[in-house]
Design an enzyme around this catalytic site. Structure first.
Site, mmCIF file in Angstrom:
data_model
loop_
_atom_site.group_PDB
_atom_site.id
_atom_site.type_symbol
_atom_site.label_atom_id
_atom_site.label_comp_id
_atom_site.label_asym_id
_atom_site.label_seq_id
_atom_site.Cartn_x
_atom_site.Cartn_y
_atom_site.Cartn_z
ATOM 1 N N GLU A 241 69.393 46.589 8.290
ATOM 2 C CA GLU A 241 68.866 47.932 8.010
ATOM 3 C C GLU A 241 68.878 48.664 9.340
ATOM 4 O O GLU A 241 68.010 48.436 10.191
ATOM 5 C CB GLU A 241 67.434 47.857 7.465
ATOM 6 N N CYS A 275 63.871 56.331 10.725
ATOM 7 C CA CYS A 275 65.288 56.024 10.449
ATOM 8 C C CYS A 275 65.831 56.956 9.379
ATOM 9 O O CYS A 275 66.986 57.359 9.428
ATOM 10 C CB CYS A 275 65.449 54.563 10.036
HETATM 11 P P1 NDP Z 1 66.002 47.772 18.279
HETATM 12 O O1 NDP Z 1 67.338 47.569 17.706
HETATM 13 O O2 NDP Z 1 65.869 48.025 19.722
HETATM 14 O O3 NDP Z 1 65.063 46.496 17.996
HETATM 15 C C1 NDP Z 1 64.811 46.030 16.699
HETATM 16 C C2 NDP Z 1 64.277 44.600 16.774
HETATM 17 O O4 NDP Z 1 65.314 43.733 17.229
HETATM 18 C C3 NDP Z 1 63.127 44.422 17.757
HETATM 19 O O5 NDP Z 1 62.207 43.492 17.248
HETATM 20 C C4 NDP Z 1 63.849 43.860 18.973
HETATM 21 O O6 NDP Z 1 63.015 43.141 19.828
HETATM 22 C C5 NDP Z 1 64.843 42.952 18.305
HETATM 23 N N1 NDP Z 1 65.963 42.571 19.160
HETATM 24 C C6 NDP Z 1 66.424 43.177 20.279
HETATM 25 N N2 NDP Z 1 67.509 42.522 20.760
HETATM 26 C C7 NDP Z 1 67.736 41.495 19.915
HETATM 27 C C8 NDP Z 1 68.720 40.456 19.852
HETATM 28 N N3 NDP Z 1 69.696 40.373 20.751
HETATM 29 N N4 NDP Z 1 68.656 39.561 18.840
HETATM 30 C C9 NDP Z 1 67.696 39.656 17.901
HETATM 31 N N5 NDP Z 1 66.728 40.606 17.897
HETATM 32 C C10 NDP Z 1 66.759 41.521 18.891
HETATM 33 O O7 NDP Z 1 65.338 48.935 17.412
HETATM 34 P P2 NDP Z 1 63.972 49.690 17.657
HETATM 35 O O8 NDP Z 1 62.843 48.713 17.636
HETATM 36 O O9 NDP Z 1 64.119 50.556 18.845
HETATM 37 O O10 NDP Z 1 63.856 50.593 16.339
HETATM 38 C C11 NDP Z 1 64.466 51.831 16.215
HETATM 39 C C12 NDP Z 1 65.746 51.725 15.427
HETATM 40 O O11 NDP Z 1 65.490 51.122 14.176
HETATM 41 C C13 NDP Z 1 66.361 53.077 15.108
HETATM 42 O O12 NDP Z 1 67.751 53.011 15.299
HETATM 43 C C14 NDP Z 1 66.041 53.266 13.644
HETATM 44 O O13 NDP Z 1 66.932 54.107 12.963
HETATM 45 C C15 NDP Z 1 66.108 51.866 13.149
HETATM 46 N N6 NDP Z 1 65.352 51.721 11.903
HETATM 47 C C16 NDP Z 1 66.047 51.503 10.764
HETATM 48 C C17 NDP Z 1 65.365 51.422 9.567
HETATM 49 C C18 NDP Z 1 66.071 51.146 8.284
HETATM 50 O O14 NDP Z 1 65.411 50.744 7.355
HETATM 51 N N7 NDP Z 1 67.372 51.336 8.181
HETATM 52 C C19 NDP Z 1 63.899 51.592 9.511
HETATM 53 C C20 NDP Z 1 63.289 51.787 10.785
HETATM 54 C C21 NDP Z 1 64.003 51.855 11.931
HETATM 55 P P3 NDP Z 1 62.339 43.905 21.086
HETATM 56 O O15 NDP Z 1 61.586 45.055 20.529
HETATM 57 O O16 NDP Z 1 61.457 42.880 21.641
HETATM 58 O O17 NDP Z 1 63.450 44.325 21.989
#
Ligand code: NDP
Length: 510
Positions: A241, A275
C-alpha cells in the site's frame, strides 16, 4: 532511516513531538534476533488463535473493540504526542479503525467459511467446497501519518482471518503500535497473537526476512520496492500500500461549494500528510473562477500551529519539509502562481496551506507525491481532458469526482483503486469496500471481503458424492469413454450459438 552504529550501541531510540521537539518516549531498537524470536512466539500463538472456534475468536475481537472504544481519548493523546496532529483528527482515525474492526469481526466467518461451488458438468458427481484458511503469521509494516487507522487496516483483517501478527510501526509512532498491542494483550493475555517490534528500517527489513507468511507494507513507493526485493529472497508474499497523487475533478454541473470544501479538507487535513489526500484539482472552465475563489476563502481560514484553534499540525517527518519546499519552488519557477501561501509558507516544523495555479503538468508539484498542505488547481476545457490529466500519473491510489450527472461514468474512467463521487475520501471509511491502488500505488487489498481474503489462502476441496458414470481420472478409461466425453463436450460447448462468427471466406486474407 537505516540503523547506524550509534543506534545499535544505544539499542534504544527517542521519539520526539514534531511540534516542539520534546522527547515523548524511548523505545527498543529490535534486532534481527529479536524479530525472529517474536515471529517464533507468534507461530505458537497463530496455532492457538486459528484453532479457536470462530465464535470465541470473534468474542475476543469484540472485547478488544470495547477496550479501544472506552480508551480512545487516551490513544488519541499518544497519537497527538507522537505525530503532533490535532486531537480531533486523531479521534477520527481511531473511530474509523473501530468501525473496521466491527465489520471484519462480523463478516469473517461468512466471507472465509466454507462455500459450496458448482462442480461443473464433467464432475457433476463431486461436491466442490471453497474455503479460506489463515496464512499463519503476518508481518505488518506501518507508516506514521495515520498511525492507528493505516496499520489497523492490515492488523484487523489479518487477525479476523485467524492469523497472528507481528507489527513494526514507524519509527515516528512506536508508542501507538505498542499501545495497540498492549490493549490486545488484555483480551488475549496468555498468547502473543499481536506483538510489536520497534526500531528503524532495518527492523522492518528483518521482519521481511523472518519467514513470516506474508508482509503487509504501507509506506512510500520507494520503500515498498525495497520491501518487495527483500521479501523475494524468501518468496514471502507481500501487499504493498504505497503513495499516491490523487486528483479531484469538478464538472460544470457540480455543487461547487461542496467540491471546494472537499478539495480543501482533502488537501489540507492532517497537514496534507495523507496517502489518499487530494493533491491535484482539475476544474471545468465554466465553474473554475467560482471554485477557485471558494477554495481561496476556505484555505485562508486555515492555519498550521500548536494551539487548539489551529486546524493543521506540524510536518511530522523533518525530511519532508525539504520535499514540500522543493515542489513549491519548482512550480513557481516554471510559471505557477501561489494564490494562497507559497514559498514563505514553509517553516521549520510547520507548512502553511498553499494553493497553486497555472502550474505546468510536468512540475514535481503535479507529478510527485508532495505530502504537504498544498493543492494545484487547473482549469480544463472538458471532463475528458480532466480524466486524461488525472490518469497521466504513475500512481493510482484514490480519486474524487464532483459531478451531478456523470459522477459514476467519470469514476469508472479513472485509473485508481478507489474513487469517491460527490464526497471526499469516503471509500476509506466504508469497511465493506476494498482499499488499495494500482501502478506505483501498490497492489493487493486491505479492508472488506478482499481484505480478509488477502490474509488467507484459498483451499479447494472436491468430495466425491457418488461413483461417476465415466471415470476420467483412471487408466481404466477406454476409447469408448473418450468418445462419449467428446460427444458430451461437443453437445455442451460446440453448439452454433457458442461458435465464434468467422470472417467470410475470401474476404479476410490477412
Ligand atoms: P516509509 O516508506 O518511509 O516507511 C514505511 C515503513 O517502512 C516504516 O515503518 C519504516 O520504518 C519501514 N521501513 C523503512 N525502510 C524499510 C526497509 N528497508 N524494509 C522494511 N521496512 C522499512 O513511509 P512513511 O512512514 O514516511 O509514510 C509515508 C508514506 O506512506 C507516503 O508515501 C504515503 O503515501 C504512504 N502511505 C500509503 C498508504 C496507503 O494505504 N496506500 C497509507 C498511508 C501512507 P522507519 O519508520 O523506522 O523508517
Amino acid at each position: 532511516m537505516t540503523l547506524t552504529d550509534e543506534h545499535v550501541q544505544q539499542q534504544t531510540f527517542e521519539v520526539r513531538n514534531p511540534a516542539n521537539g520534546d522527547v515523548v518516549g524511548v523505545y527498543a531498537v529490535h534486532s534481527e534476533a529479536d524479530v525472529h524470536a517474536a515471529v517464533a512466539r507468534a507461530r505458537g500463538a497463530a496455532a492457538w488463535w486459528s484453532a479457536l472456534p470462530h465464535a470465541e475468536r470473534s468474542e475476543r475481537l469484540t472485547q478488544w473493540r470495547a477496550v479501544l472504544t472506552r480508551r480512545m481519548a487516551q490513544l488519541a493523546d499518544v497519537v497527538h504526542r507522537e505525530m503532533g496532529k490535532p486531537h480531533s483528527d486523531a479521534m477520527l482515525e481511531i473511530v474509523l479503525a473501530i468501525d473496521h474492526l466491527a465489520w471484519a469481526t462480523k463478516h469473517a466467518r461468512k466471507v472465509l467459511g466454507p462455500h459450496r461451488v458448482s462442480p461443473g458438468m464433467l464432475m457433476a458427481n463431486q461436491s466442490a467446497t471453497l474455503e479460506y484458511h489463515p496464512l499463519g503469521v503476518v508481518g505488518v509494516i506501518g507508516p506514521w501519518n495515520y498511525p492507528v487507522f493505516t496499520p489497523m487496516g492490515s492488523v484487523i483483517y489479518a487477525l479476523a482471518a485467524g492469523n497472528a501478527v507481528v507489527f513494526k510501526p514507524s519509527e515516528f509512532a512506536p508508542g501507538v503500535g505498542t499501545w495497540l498491542a498492549d490493549s490486545f494483550a488484555e483480551v488475549c493475555p496468555a498468547h502473543p497473537v499481536l506483538q510489536v517490534v520497534t526500531g528503524f528500517g532495518d527492523t522492518g527489513s528483518a521482519l521481511c526476512r523472518s519467514g513470516v507468511d506474508k508482509v503487509a507494507f504501507t509506506g512510500s513507493t520507494g520503500t515498498g520496492k525495497k520491501v518487495m526485493a527483500t521479501c523475494a529472497e524468501t518468496l514471502t508474499p507481500v501487499v504493498i500500500e504505497a503513495g499516491g497523487k490523487d486528483a479531484l475533478l469538478v464538472d460544470e454541473d457540480a455543487d461547487v461549494e461542496a467540491a471546494a470544501d472537499a478539495a480543501v479538507w482533502g488537501g489540507m487535513s492532517n497537514a496534507g500528510q495523507t496517502c489518499i489526500g487530494v493533491e491535484r484539482v482539475y476544474v471545468h472552465e465554466k465553474v473554475y473562477d467560482r471554485f477557485l475563489s471558494s477554495v481561496v476563502d476556505k484555505t485562508r481560514d486555515l492555519r498550521a500551529d500548536t494551539d487548539l484553534e489551529a486546524k493543521l499540525g506540524p510536518i511530522t517527518m523533518p525530511s519532508q519539509i525539504g520535499i514540500i519546499r522543493a515542489h513549491i519552488d519548482d512550480a513557481l519557477a516554471r510559471g505557477g502562481r501561489a494564490v494562497v501561501g507559497g514559498a514563505d509558507a514553509v517553516g521549520e516544523r510547520f507548512v502553511q496551506p498553499t494553493v497553486l495555479v497555472d502550474v505546468p503538468e510536468e512540475s514535481t508539484a503535479v507529478t510527485e507525491e508532495t505530502f504537504g498542505p498544498t493543492l494545484t488547481v487547473k482549469k480544463v476545457r472538458s471532463m475528458d481532458e480532466a480524466v486524461e490529466l488525472t490518469n497521466a500519473t504513475r500512481y493510482g491510489l484514490g480519486a474524487t469526482v464532483f459531478s451531478e450527472k456523470r459522477g459514476m461514468e467519470l469514476a469508472r474512467r479513472i485509473r485508481s483503486g478507489m474513487t469517491s463521487v460527490n464526497s471526499v475520501i469516503s471509500f476509506a471509511a466504508i469497511p465493506s469496500l476494498p482499499f488499495g491502488g494500482v501502478g506505483d500505488s501498490g497492489f493487493g487489498r486491505i479492508h472488506g471481503a478482499d481484505g480478509l481474503r488477502e490474509f488467507t489462502y484459498a483451499k479447494a476441496i472436491a468430495r466425491q458424492r457418488f461413483k461417476p458414470p465415466m471415470l476420467l481420472t483412471s487408466f481404466s478409461r477406454d476409447a469408448k469413454t473418450d468418445s462419449r466425453v467428446a460427444q458430451l463436450v461437443t453437445m455442451l460447448h460446440g453448439g452454433a450459438s457458442t461458435l465464434p462468427k468467422l470472417p467470410k471466406r475470401g474476404r479476410d486474407r490477412s
